[in-house]
Structure formats: C-alpha cells, structure tokens
Design a protein around this motif. Sequence first.
Motif, PDB file in Angstrom:
ATOM      1  N   ASP A 115      24.362  35.050  30.600  1.00  0.00           N
ATOM      2  CA  ASP A 115      24.291  35.911  31.782  1.00  0.00           C
ATOM      3  C   ASP A 115      25.667  36.500  32.057  1.00  0.00           C
ATOM      4  OD1 ASP A 115      21.554  35.562  32.464  1.00  0.00           O
ATOM      5  OD2 ASP A 115      22.019  33.560  33.240  1.00  0.00           O
ATOM      6  N   VAL A 116      25.699  37.827  32.175  1.00  0.00           N
ATOM      7  CA  VAL A 116      26.919  38.548  32.539  1.00  0.00           C
ATOM      8  C   VAL A 116      26.781  38.977  33.991  1.00  0.00           C
ATOM      9  CG1 VAL A 116      28.396  40.535  32.068  1.00  0.00           C
ATOM     10  CG2 VAL A 116      27.246  39.353  30.179  1.00  0.00           C
ATOM     11  N   SER A 117      27.761  38.658  34.810  1.00  0.00           N
ATOM     12  CA  SER A 117      27.686  39.021  36.226  1.00  0.00           C
ATOM     13  C   SER A 117      29.027  39.542  36.700  1.00  0.00           C
ATOM     14  CB  SER A 117      27.254  37.819  37.073  1.00  0.00           C
ATOM     15  OG  SER A 117      28.199  36.773  36.982  1.00  0.00           O
ATOM     16  N   GLN A 118      28.972  40.381  37.756  1.00  0.00           N
ATOM     17  CA  GLN A 118      30.194  40.899  38.352  1.00  0.00           C
ATOM     18  C   GLN A 118      30.048  40.930  39.871  1.00  0.00           C
ATOM     19  OE1 GLN A 118      29.230  43.420  35.624  1.00  0.00           O
ATOM     20  NE2 GLN A 118      27.487  44.134  36.805  1.00  0.00           N
ATOM     21  N   GLN A 119      31.111  40.519  40.544  1.00  0.00           N
ATOM     22  CA  GLN A 119      31.106  40.520  42.000  1.00  0.00           C
ATOM     23  C   GLN A 119      31.949  41.686  42.512  1.00  0.00           C
ATOM     24  OE1 GLN A 119      32.408  36.765  43.576  1.00  0.00           O
ATOM     25  NE2 GLN A 119      30.904  35.564  42.428  1.00  0.00           N
ATOM     26  N   ASN A 120      31.337  42.496  43.406  1.00  0.00           N
ATOM     27  CA  ASN A 120      32.035  43.629  44.019  1.00  0.00           C
ATOM     28  C   ASN A 120      32.682  44.544  42.988  1.00  0.00           C
ATOM     29  OD1 ASN A 120      31.353  42.670  46.609  1.00  0.00           O
ATOM     30  ND2 ASN A 120      33.175  41.364  46.659  1.00  0.00           N
ATOM     31  N   LEU A 121      31.887  44.878  41.981  1.00  0.00           N
ATOM     32  CA  LEU A 121      32.378  45.799  40.953  1.00  0.00           C
ATOM     33  C   LEU A 121      32.511  47.200  41.534  1.00  0.00           C
ATOM     34  CD1 LEU A 121      33.017  46.430  37.941  1.00  0.00           C
ATOM     35  CD2 LEU A 121      30.578  46.933  37.666  1.00  0.00           C
ATOM     36  N   ALA A 138      37.113  44.488  40.261  1.00  0.00           N
ATOM     37  CA  ALA A 138      36.054  43.536  40.594  1.00  0.00           C
ATOM     38  C   ALA A 138      36.693  42.257  41.092  1.00  0.00           C
ATOM     39  CB  ALA A 138      35.168  43.247  39.388  1.00  0.00           C
ATOM     40  N   ASP A 139      36.010  41.597  42.021  1.00  0.00           N
ATOM     41  CA  ASP A 139      36.478  40.288  42.459  1.00  0.00           C
ATOM     42  C   ASP A 139      36.328  39.269  41.345  1.00  0.00           C
ATOM     43  OD1 ASP A 139      37.007  41.377  44.921  1.00  0.00           O
ATOM     44  OD2 ASP A 139      35.210  40.561  45.887  1.00  0.00           O
ATOM     45  N   GLN A 140      35.258  39.429  40.550  1.00  0.00           N
ATOM     46  CA  GLN A 140      35.047  38.509  39.440  1.00  0.00           C
ATOM     47  C   GLN A 140      34.128  39.133  38.410  1.00  0.00           C
ATOM     48  OE1 GLN A 140      32.482  34.747  39.493  1.00  0.00           O
ATOM     49  NE2 GLN A 140      34.532  33.849  39.631  1.00  0.00           N
ATOM     50  N   ASN A 164      39.051  36.718  37.316  1.00  0.00           N
ATOM     51  CA  ASN A 164      39.098  36.894  38.763  1.00  0.00           C
ATOM     52  C   ASN A 164      40.117  37.956  39.153  1.00  0.00           C
ATOM     53  OD1 ASN A 164      37.328  34.531  39.247  1.00  0.00           O
ATOM     54  ND2 ASN A 164      39.077  33.385  38.455  1.00  0.00           N
ATOM     55  N   ASP A 165      39.732  38.770  40.150  1.00  0.00           N
ATOM     56  CA  ASP A 165      40.618  39.806  40.700  1.00  0.00           C
ATOM     57  C   ASP A 165      41.183  40.684  39.589  1.00  0.00           C
ATOM     58  OD1 ASP A 165      40.269  38.852  43.310  1.00  0.00           O
ATOM     59  OD2 ASP A 165      41.840  37.346  43.031  1.00  0.00           O
ATOM     60  N   LEU A 166      40.296  41.427  38.968  1.00  0.00           N
ATOM     61  CA  LEU A 166      40.718  42.279  37.860  1.00  0.00           C
ATOM     62  C   LEU A 166      40.794  43.734  38.281  1.00  0.00           C
ATOM     63  CD1 LEU A 166      38.066  43.916  36.401  1.00  0.00           C
ATOM     64  CD2 LEU A 166      37.472  41.542  35.927  1.00  0.00           C
ATOM     65  N   GLU A 167      41.749  44.438  37.705  1.00  0.00           N
ATOM     66  CA  GLU A 167      41.913  45.878  37.888  1.00  0.00           C
ATOM     67  C   GLU A 167      42.184  46.486  36.525  1.00  0.00           C
ATOM     68  OE1 GLU A 167      44.888  46.808  40.714  1.00  0.00           O
ATOM     69  OE2 GLU A 167      43.941  45.727  42.373  1.00  0.00           O
ATOM     70  N   MET A 168      41.401  47.502  36.160  1.00  0.00           N
ATOM     71  CA  MET A 168      41.544  48.115  34.849  1.00  0.00           C
ATOM     72  C   MET A 168      41.385  49.625  34.942  1.00  0.00           C
ATOM     73  SD  MET A 168      39.726  45.555  32.109  1.00  0.00           S
ATOM     74  CE  MET A 168      40.293  43.863  31.946  1.00  0.00           C
ATOM     75  N   GLY A 184      44.765  46.744  31.657  1.00  0.00           N
ATOM     76  CA  GLY A 184      44.122  45.880  32.641  1.00  0.00           C
ATOM     77  C   GLY A 184      45.012  44.744  33.090  1.00  0.00           C
ATOM     78  N   ILE A 185      44.784  44.309  34.324  1.00  0.00           N
ATOM     79  CA  ILE A 185      45.472  43.153  34.888  1.00  0.00           C
ATOM     80  C   ILE A 185      44.418  42.217  35.459  1.00  0.00           C
ATOM     81  CG2 ILE A 185      47.078  42.332  36.651  1.00  0.00           C
ATOM     82  CD1 ILE A 185      48.481  45.014  36.501  1.00  0.00           C
ATOM     83  N   VAL A 186      44.489  40.956  35.100  1.00  0.00           N
ATOM     84  CA  VAL A 186      43.578  39.933  35.610  1.00  0.00           C
ATOM     85  C   VAL A 186      44.422  38.845  36.243  1.00  0.00           C
ATOM     86  CG1 VAL A 186      41.745  38.310  35.047  1.00  0.00           C
ATOM     87  CG2 VAL A 186      41.926  40.469  33.775  1.00  0.00           C
TER      88      VAL A 186
END
Length: 500
Positions: A115-121, A138-140, A164-168, A184-186
Amino acid sequence: MTYLTGLRSAVCLAALIAGSAAQAEVTASQVWDDWKSQLALYGEDNVSIGTEETSSGTVTVRDLAVRIQDPELTIDSTISTITFNEQSDGTVRVTMDESYPVILTGEDGVVITIDVSQQNLEMIVSGEPSAMDYDISADQYKIALRDVVDGDVTFTGDVEIAANDLEMTYNTSVGALRTISYDGIVDTVDVLVDFQIPGGNSEYITGGGKITGMQTQAEMTIPLDANFEDPDTMITDGFSIAGGYVVDSSEYVFDVNADGEQASGSISTGTATLTGVMNSQSVGYSANTVDLAMNILSGQFPLPIEITLGEYGINFQMPTGTTDEPADFEIGFDLVDLSISDTIWNLFDAGNVLPRDPATIQLALSGKVKTLFDMFDPEQQDALENVEMPYELSAATLDTLNIDAAGAKVTGSGDFTFDNTDMQSFAPFPRPEGEATVEITGFNRLLDNLVAMGLVPEQDVMGARMMVGMFARSTGDDQMETSVEVLPNGQVNVNGNRVR
C-alpha cells in the motif's frame, strides 16, 4: 542481462513519478496529455484508463492502471481517481487517492501487495506544455506491506518505510529527448520491520531505523520512442541518468530469530553520500560514509561484536563508449580508522602484543584508457564477449596507497604511461614507462610480534625478511623504500640497480 532489468524498473518508476507538468499558462488537459505521452512508453497493452471526464477547467481520470513487466517480476498498480484542476494563477493542481495498492507477482507465483499512501499531498504544476515544473510537498509518503500470498499461505506483518515532511521539485521537458530532473528534501525517513515468519515456530524478524536530513537530486534523459519492453538500445538511443543523495545521519536496531539462529544489534552512521552516473559514454559510482558504529550479538559468535569506522568509501568510474582519444578512469577504496573492541582483539592477541591503534586501508588508481567497443551497443555485444580486454590502457597513476595496521605502515605512489605499439617488450602487456615508489615502516617489528604471538614460525619470517631485503633499501630505523623505474628503452631499475 541483469543491468537491463534494473534499468527498466528505474526508468519506469521515474517516468511514472514525474509523468506530468505545467506552468503559468498550461491547462489541465495539457498536463493530462503529457501524462499520457509518458504512460505510452510502457506500451499500449500495459496501460489502461477507465474514464476521462472534462468540465470547466477540470480533468478527472478514473481507474488508471499501469503494468511493469519483465520475465521475473510483474508490477501492477491502479489509482482510482486523479484530478487535474486549473487554478486562477494559471497553474494546475493535481490530486489523487490518498492511498493505492501496488501488486508484485513473481515468476514463482508469490504475490506481494504493498500500500502506497500520502498525507496532505500538495502537487502544483506550472510551466508550459513542452517544459513543465512540479512543486510537491507532503506530510508523509509511506510504502507499507499489506500481505504476501504464497499458494495457500498468507503472511502479514509490519513492514514499512515512511518519508516525513518532504518537499520536492520536478521538471520535465520535451525536445529531441525527454529530460526529467528533480531535487528533494526529506526531514526524516522511518523504517519498521516486525513480523512472525510463517511456519517458523515463533521465529521472527524485528527492526527499526531512522534516517535524518535526506537530500536527493537526479537528472534523466529518455528517448521519446523508448520501449521499456525492449530496452537493449535505450542507452545508445540517448537514455542517461545521473544523481544521488546525501543524508545527515542514520541509526538502525534489529532482532532476528530465524533458521535456528538469533542475532541482535544496532548500526549508526554519520553523513553518507552516494552518486552515480550511467550513459553511453561512461558508468560511475561513488559512496562515502563517516562515523559508522556497529554493535552485534549473535548466537553464532560467543562475544559481542563492536566495530567503529571513521570513514568508508568506494569510487568507480569507467568509460563505456568509444572515443578518438583515451578517456579517464578512476578506482578507489577507503577504509579509515577501523577499530574493534578489546574483547575481539583478545581472541587472537591475549598478550596485547600488537598495537591496537585504528587501522586504515586506502587505495586510489586513475588513468586513461581507450574503449575498444561501445559496451551498451547490442550490435557489438558478441565482439565484446569474445575479447579478453575491451580497453587499451594508455596511462595509470597510483594516487594513493596507504595501509596502516598492527604497527606497520605502507605508503606509495606511481605514474606510468603505456606504449600500445610495443606489445613484445613486456608481452602480453604494452610497454610501460614511468616510476613507482613504496615506503614501508615497522615491517620487521610486525614480524617479530607475529613470531612472539606464535602465529608465524621463525623460519618463515627469515624468508620474508630476505625477500623484502632483496627489493628494498633501508632508509631509517625499521624503514624501507623500494623504487621501480621503467625507462623508454624497456630497461627496469629497482632502487637504481638495473634488473632488466
């Protein structure tokens, strides 16, 4: 070939992730069209779309299914809903299911569901139709095991990795080739493993880890007519990839009870970097890690294993395509300040005879070679497999030789060129010209210590001393040096004395 299977999977994944884009003047339809053009690379039979709905600046795609296939593994993924929504500033917002499954089916029939999931993408596309940019946060973003089915046995457990807390940022542009780049930064990456082995009589595997401060970057070019089902010519047609990552630190713990054996422990590192490149002209790989520490308890070993390492690194770069002039190559290895606990030392040196200072081994070679074949060209594979040496060596430099362990030290350097028109003087090798020097410190003291420990018989030590004495001259107290010089006429001098 194995590298082609890995190449196909890497390209497919990158194309799927970066498979759309837009800018201040792009529409939802243009972004979706760009997705479809990239999805077409998987082949018409490997992509299916349930429905497409367009209304007032919004495109909604339902039941997008993608299949990635090779002889050993089939990967199926279906996203129920993807929406492309035009914004007032000319950008396009892309939203999709918060989670979706990825199903891996092996050639042996084992089925793994992930399962692939993303929070607040948050995914915003800007740019123009031929060059689109993504801003993603995304938050996660998490990948987690749902189950493994092997015949009539179903296995479940906690196996997941979460960024967690990624920006790309992604960019995809289309010209003669399609170019995809990303940065990207994670903030952190969490790893969890906790499951019972099916039929394993209470056997288990548990573990966890945290990676802190990850930065990633890469750039890829893909031929517009690339066929992932037949990737043999992709590199010669223009496929290339270069990139890597840096992490600030990482730490892991584990406890394994499997196959009648048990082990537990922890591993931590400081900064770690990795970079790689592959294209029609060269292949390269470089990895470096500092401040490595390992503590392991194993049922197969009676004592705790405690190891620290100041630095570990490996470096490799070789040309892969033919050129008019020789191209650079590099090979390097670093093992710096390796320390093991006194508990381990005492197993073979109970009398504390050998110095227990941290050990170091470093080796670095560079030079120039001429590639005789385009190694990624399928039409030249037969010729490549039937030749003993696909390279013509032109120059070689020993940049670093540093071995420091158990009270002895070896250092060296050297520089040679090679005349490939003369294959007789030093047959079967081309004639070298140049000089190399090796310095040895503490050699005799090390031999004395090995004799005192009973590890080496005295008569064997005498032979070693005589052999080294034939090729080395004394430069101080238990210090020796050997210099080898090869002249243009083929003459070889060792420490100034002609030996050939």
